[in-house]
Structures are given as C-alpha cells and as structure tokens.
Design a protein around this motif. Structure first.
Motif, PDB file in Angstrom:
ATOM      1  N   UNK A 195      -3.872  -7.734  -3.611  1.00 28.55           N
ATOM      2  CA  UNK A 195      -4.052  -6.682  -4.344  1.00 28.55           C
ATOM      3  C   UNK A 195      -5.631  -6.666  -4.734  1.00 28.55           C
ATOM      4  N   UNK A 196      -5.955  -5.378  -4.812  1.00 23.29           N
ATOM      5  CA  UNK A 196      -7.424  -5.247  -5.245  1.00 23.29           C
ATOM      6  C   UNK A 196      -7.790  -3.602  -5.175  1.00 23.29           C
ATOM      7  N   UNK A 202       5.603  -0.333   1.907  1.00 22.95           N
ATOM      8  CA  UNK A 202       5.789   0.317   0.572  1.00 22.95           C
ATOM      9  C   UNK A 202       4.512   0.033  -0.039  1.00 22.95           C
ATOM     10  N   UNK A 203       4.571   0.341  -1.258  1.00 20.10           N
ATOM     11  CA  UNK A 203       3.662   0.309  -2.291  1.00 20.10           C
ATOM     12  C   UNK A 203       2.300   0.751  -2.214  1.00 20.10           C
ATOM     13  N   UNK A 261       1.323  -1.151  -7.126  1.00 21.48           N
ATOM     14  CA  UNK A 261       1.855  -2.241  -8.320  1.00 21.48           C
ATOM     15  C   UNK A 261       0.666  -2.460  -9.225  1.00 21.48           C
ATOM     16  N   UNK A 262      -0.458  -2.107  -9.087  1.00 23.56           N
ATOM     17  CA  UNK A 262      -1.772  -2.106  -9.993  1.00 23.56           C
ATOM     18  C   UNK A 262      -1.896  -0.742 -10.458  1.00 23.56           C
ATOM     19  N   UNK A 263      -2.553  -0.582 -11.687  1.00 21.77           N
ATOM     20  CA  UNK A 263      -2.866   0.584 -12.231  1.00 21.77           C
ATOM     21  C   UNK A 263      -4.484   0.901 -11.744  1.00 21.77           C
ATOM     22  N   UNK A 272       9.460   3.078   1.542  1.00 21.20           N
ATOM     23  CA  UNK A 272       9.459   3.528   0.356  1.00 21.20           C
ATOM     24  C   UNK A 272       8.025   3.728  -0.527  1.00 21.20           C
ATOM     25  N   UNK A 273       7.855   4.031  -1.603  1.00 17.63           N
ATOM     26  CA  UNK A 273       6.817   4.254  -2.267  1.00 17.63           C
ATOM     27  C   UNK A 273       6.418   3.021  -2.960  1.00 17.63           C
ATOM     28  N   UNK A 274       7.218   2.975  -4.069  1.00 18.70           N
ATOM     29  CA  UNK A 274       7.184   1.655  -5.057  1.00 18.70           C
ATOM     30  C   UNK A 274       8.075   0.697  -4.554  1.00 18.70           C
ATOM     31  N   UNK A 275       9.094   0.936  -3.890  1.00 15.68           N
ATOM     32  CA  UNK A 275      10.067   0.229  -3.434  1.00 15.68           C
ATOM     33  C   UNK A 275      10.805  -0.836  -4.351  1.00 15.68           C
TER      34      UNK A 275
END
Length: 548
Positions: A228-229, A309-310, A200-202, A334-337
């Motif tokens: 996230x990080x 996921x993610x 979910x982050x680039x 899932x991948x991105x979900x």
C-alpha cells in the motif's frame, strides 16, 4: 459509445542478508563467472562448472549448489528470514534442469509500520533489489508453505517466450512428474507487494511524508508483509509467458496464498501471457493498485479465477477461464471486501473485455459433491464494486448446462452503480441454466438491463440439451476458440454487437466513483472484431500453456 460490427460466434466452439553454509558454494579465488551465472571452479584439467544463480554480499560470492543437472538453494541462500538484498539473475539450465528452493524466495526487505516509524525508508518504484528470470527457467519449491514474495519497491523481471515459458511449480510436479489436477497447494505461489492505493488506508495515510514516503501499511496474506501507498503508476516488474502451477497455501482460514497475488501493484507493471493452473485458492487476485492484465489463462482454480477488491482500478483483456467441479467463480469483485462499509474510496472498478469463462457447476444428480469454496459460477460483482464488462462469453460445460449464476450482482452500492450508468456491460453472451441472478428486492430488473444494453442471454427457456456445450477433451483441445456462428439449441441465431473498447478513456483514480470512460483513446485495450478470449485463426493460448 459506438457499437461496432454485428458479430456472432459458435457456442459449440466457445465452450470452452546471506551467509555461508548449508549447500551454498563460496567461490574460491580461482573462480571465474560470466553473465550467464556459470562459475568455473578450480584450476585442474577437468574444472567443475556451476551454472547456478549467485550474488555477492560483504565481498563474498554466494551461489547455489549444482548436482544432477539441477541447482539447489538452501535457506542460507534465500529464505523468508533472509530475503535478497541485492539483484539476482536466474537463467535456464540445460536439459530442463531445475532451480530448487528449499525455502521461500523473498526479494527485498519488508518495511512495516514499526520500521517506518523508526525512520526506515519504504523503497519506491525499483529502489529495492530485482529478481531477473530468464526464458525457459523452471523453478521448483520443496515445501507447501514456501513462495515467491516481492517487497514494496523491488521488482521481478520474468520474461519467458512462447516456446520457452518460465514455470513456477513444486518438486512433485517438475522433478517427479506426479502432480495431478487434484494436487493443489503443493507450494505457496507468487506475491508482489506494491506502493499503490488501497482503500484499507485513509487519504491521510497516503499523504507523502519527509522520509517514509507515506504511512499506508496494509498486512498482506501469508507471512508478515506489507503493501500500500500512494503510487498507482509504480512499476514492480514484468511477468510474461509465465506458468504458475499447483500453488496456494492456507495459513489459517481466510488467510490464503493465491497463484498470483498483486497487492497494491501499479500500472507500470506488465502482466501478460500468464497462466495459473490448479491452485488451492484464487488464481489471480488484486488488492488495490492499478495493475492491468492481458492474455491470462486460469485452469482448474480452487476458488475464484480472478478476484479484485480494495479499490483496484485496472483493465483486463483476453482472459480465458476454464473451471472444474473444484472451482468457484470466474470473477469475484468487491470494494472493501470485508466487514467494512462498501462505500470507502478509492472505489474498485475493474474493466474487462474479451473474456471466455467456461463454468462447471457440479451435477449433484450424479452424486458429485460441490467444491468447499462453493459452486462453479460466472462473475459476481458485489459489496460496492463498480465494473465494465465487454465482448465476453460466460457459459457452461457441465451436463445440461446446469451452471448456476452465469452473471450475478449483489448489494446496494453495486446496484446503484448500474442504475446510475457507472457500471456497464455490452457485447456479452451468457448461456447457462441460471443465466442471470439478482435479488428481487434489489431495485434493478437485471434481465431488462442486460438485454437492452447490447447483450444476449440463453437460459433454461431455450430447452438446452446436455450436448450444447462440448467442453474440452483430448479430441477437442481448442474448444475455447470463438468461431463463426452461434445458435441456441433450437437453431436460432444469437447475435451481439462488438463494443469498440479502444475508444475507452484510460482509468483514473478519484475519491468519487469513476465514471464510464465513453470517449477517448485507450492505451491498453485493443480494438477487436470478436467476442470471447480467443479468435479463430489466432490461438494465443497454444504453445506455452499447460493442462489444456
């Protein structure tokens, strides 16, 4: 890859910022505290003993209120708007006393994108406060919307033992003894937020900055919080011999708390001997990160027992899932979900070995309505996820083994992962009426791939009677244990070869899809000589779990 040890199992046995006031005691000058949180108040001949958890802030001691053998902590002790900013220790109380929380138990301050933009540092890898919980502690929540949340950089150290597990549940369960298998969502659950990778982050978001460490801020489910990080090796603590019971809360549709939610949690975290029993939503869910799971039990979960996921890249070994008619899938991956494209890196790749999934598809002929979450089924790998699955049993305890979709694959990138050899399965047995499912236009002959890869399948062609799977009952409390010889309903032996998972390479994170770890030495997976979650003669489930 080596396939070791010709092995068979019995299908019958396998079926299986604190302030004062509001109930907070401010210790007077005559107070003496010891390492067990016990506080002796007053100097009289019969001093009052307060064993409740306490902490000190701005020079004042803040402590829970002790009465009737229980400790009660009001919203002025800790809450969703007053998170712990210093370490806290909770110890077991005598005579099964309860630690009762009247609000949420939030550990550490959440640093979101707005705070980070103003120069607030995102805590990293133990820089925040820690919550330590002693073996045998029983922690009860009063309200359905309250839960445990550990912020990024903080830790929870909850180390129970087999004879004294730590229990998180609701007052209706632990105080009143009235919670039933139908009582889902009596409180929120446990959520741990980490600084691990999520798609979910680039990649630009994850790059280190001078002060805030990174610019990855993903909104967690539940009350506003962030995860996230760029550190998939972070340590967010320990959960060992822990029960999470009657949890889950639906904030709005699609925003639901699980039994245990692991958001961007790193591989330095230890999750083992953890049971989720009776939840409104998922049992254990990973959103990104690289945390591993070992010795987990999910019983009567209201949605998916294990969900990831993610870009989660973790390992699972020894997982027991027992569904009811109110459950959905054993695994949902899932991948991105969500509505984002499936091919966003880092890519989800979960590796599972030694799982027993006992599905319970609704017998509609008996007039039973299905779960609102869908039918009770086995693993579903979809939306671009990659996977490895070894030495596992997926079967049914429903009448006539009427479980649908014991093993299912969906969507182009997931199918491409199988065709390219990135995703693999070996040493597994599926036994349901609808054992394998894939769209006819998917470009993969799932049955041929399954059987040629060292897996076995038992389905409607075997003319399975209703009593092939005994299921769990008071007279058969260990029906989840893998025993010595498996046959189908016609008495034909079913054999598979155990895959030596100890030879797998450790997971790594890459922008490209992770390849099969075919050689090396795993630091996580044990070498085994059996399939399924529990081996006969070594019932690691017994003695600390609930509801079996």
């Amino acid at each position: 890859m080596k396939l070791k040890t010709l092995f068979s199992v019995s299908l019958l046995a396998a079926a299986v910022t604190a302030c004062d006031g509001g109930g907070v005691t401010l210790a007077p000058s005559t107070t003496v505290s010891n390492s067990n949180n016990t506080t002796v108040e007053g100097g009289g001949s019969t001093p009052t003993v307060n064993p409740c958890a306490s902490y000190t802030v701005s020079g004042q001691s803040v402590q829970g209120a002790f009465a009737g053998g229980n400790c009660t902590y009001s919203a002025t002790f800790v809450s969703d708007t007053r998170p712990l900013t210093t370490d806290l220790v909770i110890n077991a109380l005598p005579n099964n006393g309860l630690h009762i929380f009247e609000d949420s138990l939030f550990v550490g301050r959440d640093v979101n994108a707005n705070s980070a933009a103003q120069g607030v540092r995102i805590p990293q890898d133990g820089e925040g406060p820690s919550l330590t919980i002693g073996a045998g502690s029983r922690i009860a929540f009063q309200n359905s919307q309250d839960y445990v949340r550990v912020a990024r950089g903080s830790r929870i150290i909850a180390e129970g033992t087999r004879s004294a597990p730590i229990i998180f549940s609701a007052l209706r369960d632990l105080r009143d003894g009235q919670a039933t298998r139908a009582d889902r969502g009596l409180w929120g659950g446990v959520q741990i937020n980490g600084n691990g990778l999520t798609n979910k982050c680039t990649n630009a978001d994850r790059q280190p900055t001078s002060n805030n460490v990174h610019n990855c801020h993903v909104a967690a489910e539940g009350r506003p919080a962030t995860y996230g990080g760029n550190n998939n090796g972070e340590n967010s603590g320990v959960l060992r011999y822990v029960q999470i019971r009657h949890a889950g809360f639906e904030v709005v549709d699609g925003n639901e708390l699980n039994g245990l939610t692991l958001n961007g949690v790193g591989s330095g975290t230890t999750i083992e001997y953890v049971q989720v029993y009776t939840t409104l939503d998922d049992g254990i869910e990973m959103f990104g990160g690289a945390v591993d799971l070992k010795y987990t039990v999910n019983v009567n979960v209201g949605d998916d027992s294990i969900d990831f996921s993610e870009g989660w890249v973790g390992d699972i070994q020894y997982a027991l899932v027992i569904q009811t008619s109110g459950s959905n899938r054993c695994i949902e991956a899932d991948n991105t979900g969500d509505t984002l494209p499936d091919n966003i890196p880092p890519y989800t790749k979960g590796r599972i070995s030694n799982m027993t999934c006992i599905t319970s598809h609704v017998n509609t002929n008996a007039g039973t309505a299905p779960s609102s979450k869908g039918d009770a089924e086995g693993p579903l790998f979809r939306e671009g996820t990659y996977f490895e699955m070894y030495n596992s049993i997926i079967t049914s305890n429903a009448a006539g083994m009427t479980s649908h979709e014991c093993f299912e694959i969906e969507h182009a990138q997931t199918v491409a992962g199988v065709n390219s050899g990135i995703s693999v399965a070996s040493g597994n047995v599926v036994a349901c009426r609808e054992a394998l499912k894939i769209s006819a236009s998917a470009g993969l002959d799932l049955r041929s791939w399954w059987t040629s890869s060292g897996n076995a399948v038992v389905d409607a062609a075997a003319n399975l009677p209703a009593n092939v799977i005994t299921g769990l009952s008071p007279s058969n409390p260990t029906a989840y244990v893998t025993a010595g010889a498996m046959t189908d309903a016609n008495g034909t032996p079913i054999t598979v070869q155990v895959f030596d998972v100890s030879r797998l390479r450790d997971q790594f994170v890459a922008e490209a899809p992770p390849a099969l770890g075919a050689s090396g030495v795993s630091s996580f997976f044990d070498r085994v000589d059996f399939i399924g979650a529990v081996k006969a003669g070594d019932d690691w489930v017994a003695g600390w779990t609930h509801g079996l």
